[in-house]
Motif scaffolding. Structure first.
Motif, PDB file in Angstrom:
ATOM      1  N   GLU A   1       0.905  -1.225  -0.067  1.00 14.17           N
ATOM      2  CA  GLU A   1      -0.082  -0.033   0.127  1.00 14.17           C
ATOM      3  C   GLU A   1       0.789   1.437  -0.142  1.00 14.17           C
ATOM      4  O   GLU A   1       0.708   2.123  -0.827  1.00 14.17           O
ATOM      5  N   LYS A   2       1.784   1.228   0.855  1.00  9.72           N
ATOM      6  CA  LYS A   2       2.540   2.669   1.027  1.00  9.72           C
ATOM      7  C   LYS A   2       3.545   2.790  -0.007  1.00  9.72           C
ATOM      8  O   LYS A   2       3.943   3.751  -0.732  1.00  9.72           O
ATOM      9  N   ARG A   3       4.641   1.863   0.108  1.00 12.41           N
ATOM     10  CA  ARG A   3       5.614   1.898  -0.898  1.00 12.41           C
ATOM     11  C   ARG A   3       5.558   1.471  -2.256  1.00 12.41           C
ATOM     12  O   ARG A   3       6.187   1.997  -3.043  1.00 12.41           O
ATOM     13  N   GLY A   4       4.544   0.448  -2.485  1.00 15.13           N
ATOM     14  CA  GLY A   4       4.267  -0.048  -3.908  1.00 15.13           C
ATOM     15  C   GLY A   4       5.645  -0.969  -4.458  1.00 15.13           C
ATOM     16  O   GLY A   4       5.665  -1.146  -5.587  1.00 15.13           O
ATOM     17  N   TRP A   5       6.486  -1.305  -3.584  1.00 16.91           N
ATOM     18  CA  TRP A   5       7.474  -2.261  -3.891  1.00 16.91           C
ATOM     19  C   TRP A   5       6.986  -3.753  -4.397  1.00 16.91           C
ATOM     20  O   TRP A   5       7.576  -4.024  -5.324  1.00 16.91           O
ATOM     21  N   ILE A   6       6.035  -4.070  -3.708  1.00 16.56           N
ATOM     22  CA  ILE A   6       5.352  -5.564  -4.003  1.00 16.56           C
ATOM     23  C   ILE A   6       4.189  -5.294  -4.457  1.00 16.56           C
ATOM     24  O   ILE A   6       3.419  -4.541  -4.217  1.00 16.56           O
ATOM     25  N   THR A   7       3.781  -6.102  -5.757  1.00 21.75           N
ATOM     26  CA  THR A   7       2.312  -5.791  -6.343  1.00 21.75           C
ATOM     27  C   THR A   7       1.588  -6.647  -5.435  1.00 21.75           C
ATOM     28  O   THR A   7       1.770  -7.764  -4.396  1.00 21.75           O
ATOM     29  N   GLU A   8       0.071  -6.388  -5.565  1.00 17.04           N
ATOM     30  CA  GLU A   8      -1.036  -7.062  -5.017  1.00 17.04           C
ATOM     31  C   GLU A   8      -0.777  -8.585  -5.178  1.00 17.04           C
ATOM     32  O   GLU A   8      -0.932  -9.545  -4.462  1.00 17.04           O
ATOM     33  N   GLY A   9      -0.462  -9.027  -6.347  1.00 14.89           N
ATOM     34  CA  GLY A   9      -0.559 -10.354  -7.032  1.00 14.89           C
ATOM     35  C   GLY A   9       0.765 -11.185  -6.441  1.00 14.89           C
ATOM     36  O   GLY A   9       0.450 -12.203  -5.767  1.00 14.89           O
ATOM     37  N   ASP A  10       1.834 -10.525  -6.231  1.00 16.01           N
ATOM     38  CA  ASP A  10       3.094 -11.276  -5.693  1.00 16.01           C
ATOM     39  C   ASP A  10       2.887 -11.342  -4.139  1.00 16.01           C
ATOM     40  O   ASP A  10       3.231 -12.301  -3.395  1.00 16.01           O
ATOM     41  N   TYR A  11       2.005 -10.284  -3.539  1.00 10.08           N
ATOM     42  CA  TYR A  11       1.878 -10.513  -2.017  1.00 10.08           C
ATOM     43  C   TYR A  11       0.876 -11.700  -1.990  1.00 10.08           C
ATOM     44  O   TYR A  11       1.106 -12.447  -0.991  1.00 10.08           O
ATOM     45  N   LYS A  12      -0.092 -11.772  -2.664  1.00  5.44           N
ATOM     46  CA  LYS A  12      -1.276 -12.763  -2.373  1.00  5.44           C
ATOM     47  C   LYS A  12      -0.496 -13.986  -2.728  1.00  5.44           C
ATOM     48  O   LYS A  12      -0.633 -15.159  -2.125  1.00  5.44           O
ATOM     49  N   GLU A  13       0.281 -14.207  -3.721  1.00  7.12           N
ATOM     50  CA  GLU A  13       1.172 -15.536  -3.897  1.00  7.12           C
ATOM     51  C   GLU A  13       2.034 -16.081  -2.839  1.00  7.12           C
ATOM     52  O   GLU A  13       1.974 -17.247  -2.256  1.00  7.12           O
ATOM     53  N   GLY A  14       2.752 -14.972  -2.212  1.00  4.43           N
ATOM     54  CA  GLY A  14       3.441 -15.230  -1.052  1.00  4.43           C
ATOM     55  C   GLY A  14       2.607 -15.812   0.221  1.00  4.43           C
ATOM     56  O   GLY A  14       2.973 -16.758   0.848  1.00  4.43           O
ATOM     57  N   MET A  15       1.514 -14.914   0.486  1.00  2.91           N
ATOM     58  CA  MET A  15       0.286 -15.477   1.265  1.00  2.91           C
ATOM     59  C   MET A  15       0.140 -16.944   1.175  1.00  2.91           C
ATOM     60  O   MET A  15       0.065 -17.798   2.210  1.00  2.91           O
ATOM     61  N   ALA A  16      -0.209 -17.270  -0.201  1.00  2.00           N
ATOM     62  CA  ALA A  16      -0.762 -18.696  -0.409  1.00  2.00           C
ATOM     63  C   ALA A  16       0.438 -19.707  -0.286  1.00  2.00           C
ATOM     64  O   ALA A  16       0.096 -20.625   0.480  1.00  2.00           O
ATOM     65  N   LEU A  17       1.604 -19.376  -0.556  1.00  2.00           N
ATOM     66  CA  LEU A  17       2.604 -20.253  -0.407  1.00  2.00           C
ATOM     67  C   LEU A  17       3.000 -20.425   1.116  1.00  2.00           C
ATOM     68  O   LEU A  17       3.471 -21.509   1.464  1.00  2.00           O
ATOM     69  N   ALA A  18       3.008 -19.230   1.609  1.00  2.00           N
ATOM     70  CA  ALA A  18       3.309 -19.599   3.434  1.00  2.00           C
ATOM     71  C   ALA A  18       2.162 -20.069   4.018  1.00  2.00           C
ATOM     72  O   ALA A  18       2.562 -20.836   4.785  1.00  2.00           O
ATOM     73  N   GLN A  19       1.001 -20.246   3.556  1.00  2.00           N
ATOM     74  CA  GLN A  19       0.104 -21.034   4.245  1.00  2.00           C
ATOM     75  C   GLN A  19       0.102 -22.545   3.690  1.00  2.00           C
ATOM     76  O   GLN A  19      -0.253 -23.083   4.631  1.00  2.00           O
TER      77      GLN A  19
END
Length: 391
Positions: free
Chosen positions: A46-64
Motif C-alpha cells: 500500500e505505502k511503498r508500492g514495492w510489491i504488487t498485490e499479486g505477488d503478495y497474495k502468491e506469497g501468502m498462499a505459499l506461506a499458508q
C-alpha cells in the motif's frame, strides 16, 4: 525478443532497502504473525508500492501451504520476488536476527536471575494491546482482498470458524478453498472434456528428519527441525506442539519455564516461533539457542525458495490465480479466527478488554501512529494495572 508485455518490471527498490526494512520490522514489529503479515502488506504493497498485490497474495498462499512460521515465510518470499535466492536469504536473516538476539539476551538474564516475574505485568498490558493491533490488520486484509465476493466470503467464514473451534490453522481448509475456487472459476480443460487425467502438483517432499541420537545439541537440532517441518500456520499452531515435546517428552523445561518462554516470544518483536531460541538457551546456552533457532527456520526457508520459481513462472495462469484467491480467503479467515483465539487468552478482565478496544480506536484514528509506541504505552499500562487487578 522481449516486449513491454513480457519484460519483467524493474524493482522500485534496492536489495539493501528491503533488507533494511525487514531488519527494522524484525526489531520493532510486535503482534505476532498475524500483525506482521499485515504490516508487510501495509508498508510494501500500500505505502511503498514495492510489491504488487499479486505477488503478495502468491506469497501468502505459499506461506499458508508450506509448513513453518507464516510471517517468516512471507518475508522470505517477498525477498525472492525481485532478488531471487540472494534476496530471500538476506531478507530471512534480517527478519529473524533481531528477535533472536533479544531472546538470547533475555534467556541469559532469565538463567542468571531465576525467572521473569515482571514479565507477567508487561504481558498483561501488551497482550491485550496486541489483540487490537491484530484485529486492525485482519480488517485491512479482509476489506482489501475479499471485497464483495460472496464465494470468498463463504470461504473466509468457514476458515475463521474452524480456526476458532480447533484453535489452529487447518491445511486442508486452505487446499480445499484453493481447489474449490479453481474448479468453479477457471476449470481445467480436462475437466470440461470429462477426462480424468491426474494433475501433478507437488508442494514439498522434504519432511523426513531423523531424530538423531547425539548429545543434547543433536537432540535440539533434530526436534526443532522436525517442528519447523511439520507445523503449519504460525506461532498459534506451534506452541502446543512445542509443549508436547519440550515439556512432556524430553522434559527440558517445566510448565512455568515454558509459559515464560511463550511470554518472551509474545512481548518481543519478530516471529513468535523465535521462542525456540529462548528454549534452546535454557537447555544448552548460546549454542543451544543457535541450534534450536536455525533448525526451526531452515526448513521454512527451503520450503519457500524451492517452490517459489514455479509460483513466479505459473502464478499468472487463470487456474493458479483462482486457486490463490481461494487460499488467500481461507488464510484471512484463519487470521480473523486467530484474533478470537488469542483474544480469549489475552483478554481476561475489564482492564485488558478496555486496552484492546482503546488500541483499535487509536489505530483507527491515528493511522500513521507507529505500533511500537502503542506497545510501549501498553507495557507501562500493564505494569500499573497488573498489581491492582491481582491484589
Amino acid at each position: 525478443m522481449n516486449t513491454p508485455e513480457n519484460t519483467p518490471a524493474l524493482p522500485r527498490y534496492s536489495l539493501w532497502q528491503i533488507v533494511r526494512y525487514m531488519l527494522a520490522l524484525g526489531t520493532w514489529g510486535f503482534g505476532g504473525p498475524v500483525a506482521l503479515v499485515g504490516y508487510m502488506y501495509r508498508d510494501l504493497v500500500e505505502k511503498r508500492g514495492w510489491i504488487t498485490e499479486g505477488d503478495y497474495k502468491e506469497g501468502m498462499a505459499l506461506a499458508q501451504l508450506m509448513p513453518g512460521p507464516l510471517a517468516a515465510q512471507l518475508a522470505i518470499y517477498l525477498g525472492y520476488v525481485h532478488y531471487r535466492v540472494l534476496g530471500a536469504t538476506l531478507v530471512g536473516i534480517a527478519f529473524v536476527l533481531p528477535s533472536f538476539l533479544m531472546v538470547v539476551a533475555i534467556g541469559a538474564a532469565y538463567a542468571a536471575f531465576g525467572g521473569i516475574g515482571w514479565m507477567q505485568a508487561v504481558f498483561y498490558g501488551v497482550g491485550a494491546s496486541v489483540i487490537g493491533i491484530i484485529a486492525m490488520s485482519a480488517y485491512k486484509l479482509t476489506t482489501k482482498n475479499i471485497g464483495k465476493d460472496k464465494l470468498l466470503w463463504a470461504i473466509f467464514a468457514v476458515s475463521a470458524a474452524v480456526t476458532v473451534v480447533t484453535k489452529s490453522e487447518v491445511i486442508w481448509i486452505f487446499l480445499g478453498a484453493g481447489v474449490l475456487v479453481w474448479l468453479l472459476r477457471a476449470p481445467p480443460k480436462w475437466l470440461a472434456r470429462g477426462q480424468a487425467n491426474s494433475i501433478a502438483a507437488p508442494l514439498a517432499a522434504f519432511f523426513a528428519i531423523d531424530n538423531l541420537d547425539w548429545h543434547k545439541l543433536g537432540q535440539l537440532g533434530a526436534y526443532f527441525a522436525y517442528a519447523g517441518s511439520f507445523v503449519f500456520g504460525s506461532g498459534l499452531a506451534i506452541v502446543p506442539f512445542l509443549y508436547g515435546g519440550v515439556v512432556q517428552e524430553y522434559h527440558w523445561l517445566n510448565d512455568r519455564q515454558f509459559v515464560d518462554a511463550v511470554a518472551v516470544a509474545m512481548i518481543t518483536p519478530g516471529p513468535v516461533v523465535i521462542t525456540t531460541g529462548f528454549i534452546g538457551y535454557l537447555v544448552s546456552g548460546f549454542w543451544g539457542a543457535t541450534v534450536a533457532a536455525a533448525a526451526t527456520f531452515i526448513p521454512c526457508y527451503l520450503f519457500t525458495i524451492l517452490p517459489a520459481p514455479y509460483f513466479k513462472k505459473h502464478g499468472k495462469r487463470p487456474g493458479i490465480v483462482a486457486f490463490v484467491d481461494g487460499v488467500t480467503a481461507a488464510a484471512i479467515g484463519a487470521i480473523t479466527g486467530a484474533v478470537v483465539v488469542i483474544g480469549q487468552r489475552s483478554i481476561s478482565d475489564v482492564a485488558t478488554a478496555a486496552l484492546a478496544l482503546i488500541t483499535v480506536a487509536v489505530l483507527w484514528r491515528f493511522k500513521k501512529l507507529p505500533e511500537p509506541v502503542v506497545v510501549a504505552v501498553a507495557a507501562i499500562a500493564g505494569l500499573v494495572l497488573y498489581p491492582l487487578s491481582h491484589a
